[in-house]
Design an enzyme around this catalytic site. Structure first.
Site, PDB file in Angstrom:
ATOM      1  CG  HIS A 198     -17.733 -10.997 -24.030  1.00  0.00           C
ATOM      2  ND1 HIS A 198     -19.043 -10.607 -24.149  1.00  0.00           N
ATOM      3  CD2 HIS A 198     -17.246 -10.382 -22.919  1.00  0.00           C
ATOM      4  CE1 HIS A 198     -19.338  -9.795 -23.153  1.00  0.00           C
ATOM      5  NE2 HIS A 198     -18.266  -9.632 -22.398  1.00  0.00           N
ATOM      6  N   GLY A 249     -18.726 -16.646 -22.151  1.00  0.00           N
ATOM      7  CA  GLY A 249     -18.953 -18.085 -22.100  1.00  0.00           C
ATOM      8  C   GLY A 249     -17.659 -18.881 -22.207  1.00  0.00           C
ATOM      9  CE1 TYR A 253     -26.892 -26.151 -28.702  1.00  0.00           C
ATOM     10  CE2 TYR A 253     -26.085 -28.315 -29.397  1.00  0.00           C
ATOM     11  CZ  TYR A 253     -25.837 -27.016 -28.972  1.00  0.00           C
ATOM     12  OH  TYR A 253     -24.544 -26.591 -28.818  1.00  0.00           O
ATOM     13  CD1 TRP A 274     -26.812 -38.427 -13.921  1.00  0.00           C
ATOM     14  CD2 TRP A 274     -26.915 -36.990 -15.655  1.00  0.00           C
ATOM     15  NE1 TRP A 274     -27.197 -37.203 -13.436  1.00  0.00           N
ATOM     16  CE2 TRP A 274     -27.274 -36.310 -14.475  1.00  0.00           C
ATOM     17  CE3 TRP A 274     -26.902 -36.305 -16.862  1.00  0.00           C
ATOM     18  CZ2 TRP A 274     -27.617 -34.962 -14.479  1.00  0.00           C
ATOM     19  CZ3 TRP A 274     -27.246 -34.961 -16.864  1.00  0.00           C
ATOM     20  CH2 TRP A 274     -27.602 -34.298 -15.685  1.00  0.00           C
ATOM     21  CG  HIS A 317     -21.813 -29.957 -21.924  1.00  0.00           C
ATOM     22  ND1 HIS A 317     -21.756 -28.594 -22.076  1.00  0.00           N
ATOM     23  CD2 HIS A 317     -22.586 -30.410 -22.945  1.00  0.00           C
ATOM     24  CE1 HIS A 317     -22.443 -28.241 -23.152  1.00  0.00           C
ATOM     25  NE2 HIS A 317     -22.961 -29.318 -23.693  1.00  0.00           N
TER      26      HIS A 317
HETATM   27  N1  LIG Z   1     -19.758 -26.418 -24.630  1.00  0.00           N
HETATM   28  C1  LIG Z   1     -19.679 -27.389 -25.507  1.00  0.00           C
HETATM   29  O1  LIG Z   1     -19.312 -28.535 -25.181  1.00  0.00           O
HETATM   30  C2  LIG Z   1     -20.008 -27.121 -26.940  1.00  0.00           C
HETATM   31  C3  LIG Z   1     -20.401 -25.874 -27.399  1.00  0.00           C
HETATM   32  N2  LIG Z   1     -20.684 -25.710 -28.737  1.00  0.00           N
HETATM   33  C4  LIG Z   1     -21.091 -24.415 -29.273  1.00  0.00           C
HETATM   34  O2  LIG Z   1     -20.094 -23.443 -28.990  1.00  0.00           O
HETATM   35  C5  LIG Z   1     -20.695 -22.167 -28.791  1.00  0.00           C
HETATM   36  C6  LIG Z   1     -20.277 -21.606 -27.449  1.00  0.00           C
HETATM   37  O3  LIG Z   1     -20.713 -22.490 -26.430  1.00  0.00           O
HETATM   38  P1  LIG Z   1     -20.239 -22.319 -24.910  1.00  0.00           P
HETATM   39  O4  LIG Z   1     -19.156 -21.332 -24.847  1.00  0.00           O
HETATM   40  O5  LIG Z   1     -20.046 -23.675 -24.385  1.00  0.00           O
HETATM   41  O6  LIG Z   1     -21.542 -21.734 -24.252  1.00  0.00           O
HETATM   42  P2  LIG Z   1     -21.687 -20.905 -22.884  1.00  0.00           P
HETATM   43  O7  LIG Z   1     -23.030 -21.251 -22.345  1.00  0.00           O
HETATM   44  O8  LIG Z   1     -20.497 -21.090 -22.021  1.00  0.00           O
HETATM   45  O9  LIG Z   1     -21.703 -19.409 -23.393  1.00  0.00           O
HETATM   46  C7  LIG Z   1     -22.720 -18.949 -24.227  1.00  0.00           C
HETATM   47  C8  LIG Z   1     -22.660 -17.453 -24.265  1.00  0.00           C
HETATM   48  O10 LIG Z   1     -23.771 -16.979 -25.044  1.00  0.00           O
HETATM   49  C9  LIG Z   1     -24.394 -15.922 -24.342  1.00  0.00           C
HETATM   50  N3  LIG Z   1     -25.812 -15.889 -24.666  1.00  0.00           N
HETATM   51  C10 LIG Z   1     -26.711 -16.885 -24.541  1.00  0.00           C
HETATM   52  N4  LIG Z   1     -27.927 -16.458 -24.923  1.00  0.00           N
HETATM   53  C11 LIG Z   1     -27.787 -15.152 -25.264  1.00  0.00           C
HETATM   54  C12 LIG Z   1     -28.679 -14.151 -25.741  1.00  0.00           C
HETATM   55  N5  LIG Z   1     -29.984 -14.413 -25.913  1.00  0.00           N
HETATM   56  N6  LIG Z   1     -28.197 -12.929 -25.983  1.00  0.00           N
HETATM   57  C13 LIG Z   1     -26.887 -12.644 -25.801  1.00  0.00           C
HETATM   58  N7  LIG Z   1     -25.990 -13.552 -25.382  1.00  0.00           N
HETATM   59  C14 LIG Z   1     -26.440 -14.791 -25.103  1.00  0.00           C
HETATM   60  C15 LIG Z   1     -24.184 -16.259 -22.888  1.00  0.00           C
HETATM   61  O11 LIG Z   1     -24.334 -15.119 -22.109  1.00  0.00           O
HETATM   62  P3  LIG Z   1     -24.935 -15.284 -20.631  1.00  0.00           P
HETATM   63  O12 LIG Z   1     -24.042 -16.251 -19.928  1.00  0.00           O
HETATM   64  O13 LIG Z   1     -24.877 -13.903 -20.113  1.00  0.00           O
HETATM   65  O14 LIG Z   1     -26.309 -15.849 -20.809  1.00  0.00           O
HETATM   66  C16 LIG Z   1     -22.761 -16.793 -22.911  1.00  0.00           C
HETATM   67  O15 LIG Z   1     -21.833 -15.740 -22.857  1.00  0.00           O
HETATM   68  C17 LIG Z   1     -22.209 -22.376 -28.909  1.00  0.00           C
HETATM   69  O16 LIG Z   1     -22.609 -22.102 -30.212  1.00  0.00           O
HETATM   70  C18 LIG Z   1     -22.353 -23.864 -28.648  1.00  0.00           C
HETATM   71  O17 LIG Z   1     -23.507 -24.359 -29.254  1.00  0.00           O
HETATM   72  C19 LIG Z   1     -20.592 -26.735 -29.625  1.00  0.00           C
HETATM   73  C20 LIG Z   1     -20.215 -27.969 -29.214  1.00  0.00           C
HETATM   74  C21 LIG Z   1     -19.876 -28.265 -27.852  1.00  0.00           C
HETATM   75  C1  LIG Z   2     -21.821 -30.936 -26.573  1.00  0.00           C
HETATM   76  C2  LIG Z   2     -23.033 -31.803 -26.653  1.00  0.00           C
HETATM   77  O1  LIG Z   2     -23.614 -31.917 -25.363  1.00  0.00           O
HETATM   78  C3  LIG Z   2     -24.847 -32.631 -25.256  1.00  0.00           C
HETATM   79  O2  LIG Z   2     -24.711 -33.944 -25.663  1.00  0.00           O
HETATM   80  P1  LIG Z   2     -23.936 -35.029 -24.824  1.00  0.00           P
HETATM   81  O3  LIG Z   2     -22.585 -35.237 -25.396  1.00  0.00           O
HETATM   82  O4  LIG Z   2     -24.770 -36.233 -24.731  1.00  0.00           O
HETATM   83  O5  LIG Z   2     -23.817 -34.278 -23.442  1.00  0.00           O
HETATM   84  P2  LIG Z   2     -23.379 -34.458 -21.960  1.00  0.00           P
HETATM   85  O6  LIG Z   2     -22.022 -33.916 -21.794  1.00  0.00           O
HETATM   86  O7  LIG Z   2     -24.441 -33.866 -21.120  1.00  0.00           O
HETATM   87  O8  LIG Z   2     -23.393 -36.044 -21.666  1.00  0.00           O
HETATM   88  C4  LIG Z   2     -22.459 -36.928 -22.199  1.00  0.00           C
HETATM   89  C5  LIG Z   2     -22.656 -38.290 -21.619  1.00  0.00           C
HETATM   90  O9  LIG Z   2     -22.264 -38.253 -20.244  1.00  0.00           O
HETATM   91  C6  LIG Z   2     -23.251 -38.859 -19.429  1.00  0.00           C
HETATM   92  N1  LIG Z   2     -23.171 -38.331 -18.061  1.00  0.00           N
HETATM   93  C7  LIG Z   2     -22.821 -39.056 -16.971  1.00  0.00           C
HETATM   94  N2  LIG Z   2     -22.903 -38.323 -15.871  1.00  0.00           N
HETATM   95  C8  LIG Z   2     -23.293 -37.083 -16.263  1.00  0.00           C
HETATM   96  C9  LIG Z   2     -23.560 -35.892 -15.538  1.00  0.00           C
HETATM   97  O10 LIG Z   2     -23.455 -35.820 -14.311  1.00  0.00           O
HETATM   98  N3  LIG Z   2     -23.915 -34.810 -16.275  1.00  0.00           N
HETATM   99  C10 LIG Z   2     -24.029 -34.859 -17.648  1.00  0.00           C
HETATM  100  N4  LIG Z   2     -24.367 -33.746 -18.309  1.00  0.00           N
HETATM  101  N5  LIG Z   2     -23.822 -36.013 -18.343  1.00  0.00           N
HETATM  102  C11 LIG Z   2     -23.461 -37.096 -17.645  1.00  0.00           C
HETATM  103  C12 LIG Z   2     -24.535 -38.553 -20.165  1.00  0.00           C
HETATM  104  O11 LIG Z   2     -25.594 -39.383 -19.742  1.00  0.00           O
HETATM  105  C13 LIG Z   2     -24.098 -38.785 -21.611  1.00  0.00           C
HETATM  106  O12 LIG Z   2     -24.098 -40.177 -21.890  1.00  0.00           O
HETATM  107  C14 LIG Z   2     -25.862 -31.976 -26.084  1.00  0.00           C
HETATM  108  O13 LIG Z   2     -26.108 -30.724 -25.580  1.00  0.00           O
HETATM  109  C15 LIG Z   2     -25.417 -31.875 -27.518  1.00  0.00           C
HETATM  110  O14 LIG Z   2     -26.306 -31.118 -28.201  1.00  0.00           O
HETATM  111  C16 LIG Z   2     -24.024 -31.346 -27.666  1.00  0.00           C
HETATM  112  O15 LIG Z   2     -23.677 -30.665 -28.605  1.00  0.00           O
END
Ligand SMILES: NC(=O)C1=CN([C@@H]2O[C@H](COP(=O)(O)OP(=O)(O)OC[C@H]3O[C@@H](n4cnc5c(N)ncnc54)[C@H](OP(=O)(O)O)[C@@H]3O)[C@@H](O)[C@H]2O)C=CC1
Ligand SMILES: C[C@H]1O[C@H](OP(=O)(O)OP(=O)(O)OC[C@H]2O[C@@H](n3cnc4c(=O)[nH]c(N)nc43)[C@H](O)[C@@H]2O)[C@@H](O)[C@@H](O)C1=O
EC number: 1.1.1.271
Length: 351
Positions: free
Chosen positions: A12, A14, A137, A232, A180
């Protein structure tokens, strides 16, 4: 879900979990339960068992996971597969044992093959090899989909999987190595602008160093200087971005309106594709994204592409026709979302 149903939002604090809590509260849900990572480590089987036995949630949003950008996924490969498999196995299994009415599992569009036809339909799952940088992942996420599907088919549970595209919004991770692309570029370009304007107090407070020399040395490791910012890869890969509050709204919409049995039929292809894509159906190149962020922030220096860093998959555009046909569509377009998150970042800098 009834307004007083007991709803557990895992993760919650995140990016997505915080937006789900906000969305549920705004819709009048009153009985939410949450635990921080330090209160409940979801990789710990015994702790998760105790939690479910004592709390007995009726609905579960599984938004806790080990999450990171392309380099974090590529470097910490073991951590990503281990933590995600453990978290989802524990939460899904305990949800089954404790009679949870419905669970939403959050996957990712990286489950689709590296060279999947675009846009990617749900049925492309498991049709070819994955992108290597995030393969561990992605395999954990595919296992999550199949775990939900298998429990539904064997035990009659109601566990639904959604596959979100790349997300961004408040409470995102802005770490320069592990985040990201979108939050990374917001922070890098903002700090380059601050350096360029000799606004050293802001740079020091953002980075947490005591002197500007230390802060500059740190930022230079990430290609951030007063005149340029490193991007990158080649800039050619395309990505789709969804505002986290839209993502949360879609999650709540699906929990309110969708049952696993909606997708279940004797037809094999239906059974095998019970998950739902969540996205906008629109993509931009990383170069276009970087230029848009640069213009919004007002940085006048150069963008320098570092091709020693990975591009990852070249395209992963979601086909959102299934989601749209259920009656949900995104509301925030990318440029507006970038303005919102930039504004949020400068008012909530936590580093
Ligand atoms: N962000 C993105 O671009 C994308 C995310 N997703 C998916 O969406 C979901 C949410 O992602 P997002 O909100 O970005 O992730 P965040 O990293 O922002 O948040 C993840 C949350 O999970 C908690 N968490 C991680 N490990 C544990 C653990 N071992 N026990 C309890 N809590 C844990 C973290 O708590 P704490 O911070 O305290 O560690 C945090 O609150 C995930 O399933 C992710 O794979 C899918 C596609 C894209
Ligand atoms: C959500 C998604 O996120 C990941 O996949 P991804 O989309 O490749 O993630 P990204 O956001 O890190 O990068 C997107 C693109 O952007 C470029 N890029 C440039 N400059 C920066 C930079 O400064 N940081 C990062 N992180 N990327 C950069 C980078 O090189 C790439 O070409 C996986 O976790 C995957 O498992 C997943 O689910």
């Amino acid at each position: 879900m009834k307004k007083d149903s007991k709803i557990y939002v895992a993760g919650h604090r995140g990016l997505v979990g915080s937006a789900i809590v906000e969305n549920l509260k705004s819709k009048g849900y009153t009985n939410l339960i949450t635990r921080t990572h330090s209160e409940l480590d979801l990789t710990n089987q015994v702790a998760v068992e105790d939690f479910f036995k004592s709390e007995k949630p009726e609905y579960v949003f599984l938004a806790a996971a080990k999450v990171g950008g392309i380099v974090a996924n590529n470097v910490y490969r073991a951590d990503f597969i281990y933590a995600n498999m453990m978290i989802q196995n524990n939460v899904i299994h305990q949800s089954y044992l404790n009679g949870v009415s419905k669970l939403l599992f959050l996957g990712s569009t990286c489950i689709y093959p590296k060279n999947a036809p675009q846009p990617m339909k749900e049925e492309y799952l498991l049709t070819d090899t994955l992108e290597y940088t995030n393969e561990p992942y992605a395999i954990a996420k595919i296992a999550g989909i199949k775990t939900c599907e298998s429990y539904n088919l064997q035990y009659g549970t109601n566990f639904i999987s959604v596959m979100p595209t790349n997300l961004y919004g408040p409470n995102d991770n802005f770490d320069l190595e592990k985040s990201h692309v979108l939050p990374a570029l917001i922070r890098k370009i903002y700090l380059a602008k601050m350096l360029n304007e000799n606004n050293f107090d802001t740079v020091i407070s953002d980075t947490g160093f005591e002197t500007i020399e230390e802060a500059k040395a740190y930022l230079s490791k990430f290609g951030v200087s007063e005149n340029s910012v490193e991007i990158w890869g080649t800039g050619a890969p395309k990505r789709e971005f969804l505002w986290s509050k839209d993502m949360a709204d879609a999650c709540v919409f699906i929990m309110e309106n969708r049952e696993f049995s909606d997708t279940y039929s004797e037809n094999d292809s239906e059974i095998r594709n019970t998950h739902i894509n969540i996205g906008t159906g629109k993509e931009v190149s990383i170069k276009e994204l970087a230029e848009t962020i640069k213009n919004i922030i007002g940085f006048k220096g150069d963008l320098v592409f570092n091709t020693d860093k990975p591009d990852g998959t070249m395209r992963k555009l979601t086909d959102v026709s299934k989601l749209n046909s259920l009656g949900w569509k995104h509301s925030v377009e990318l440029e507006d979302g970038i303005k919102k998150i930039y504004d949020w970042y400068i008012n909530n800098t936590t580093y």
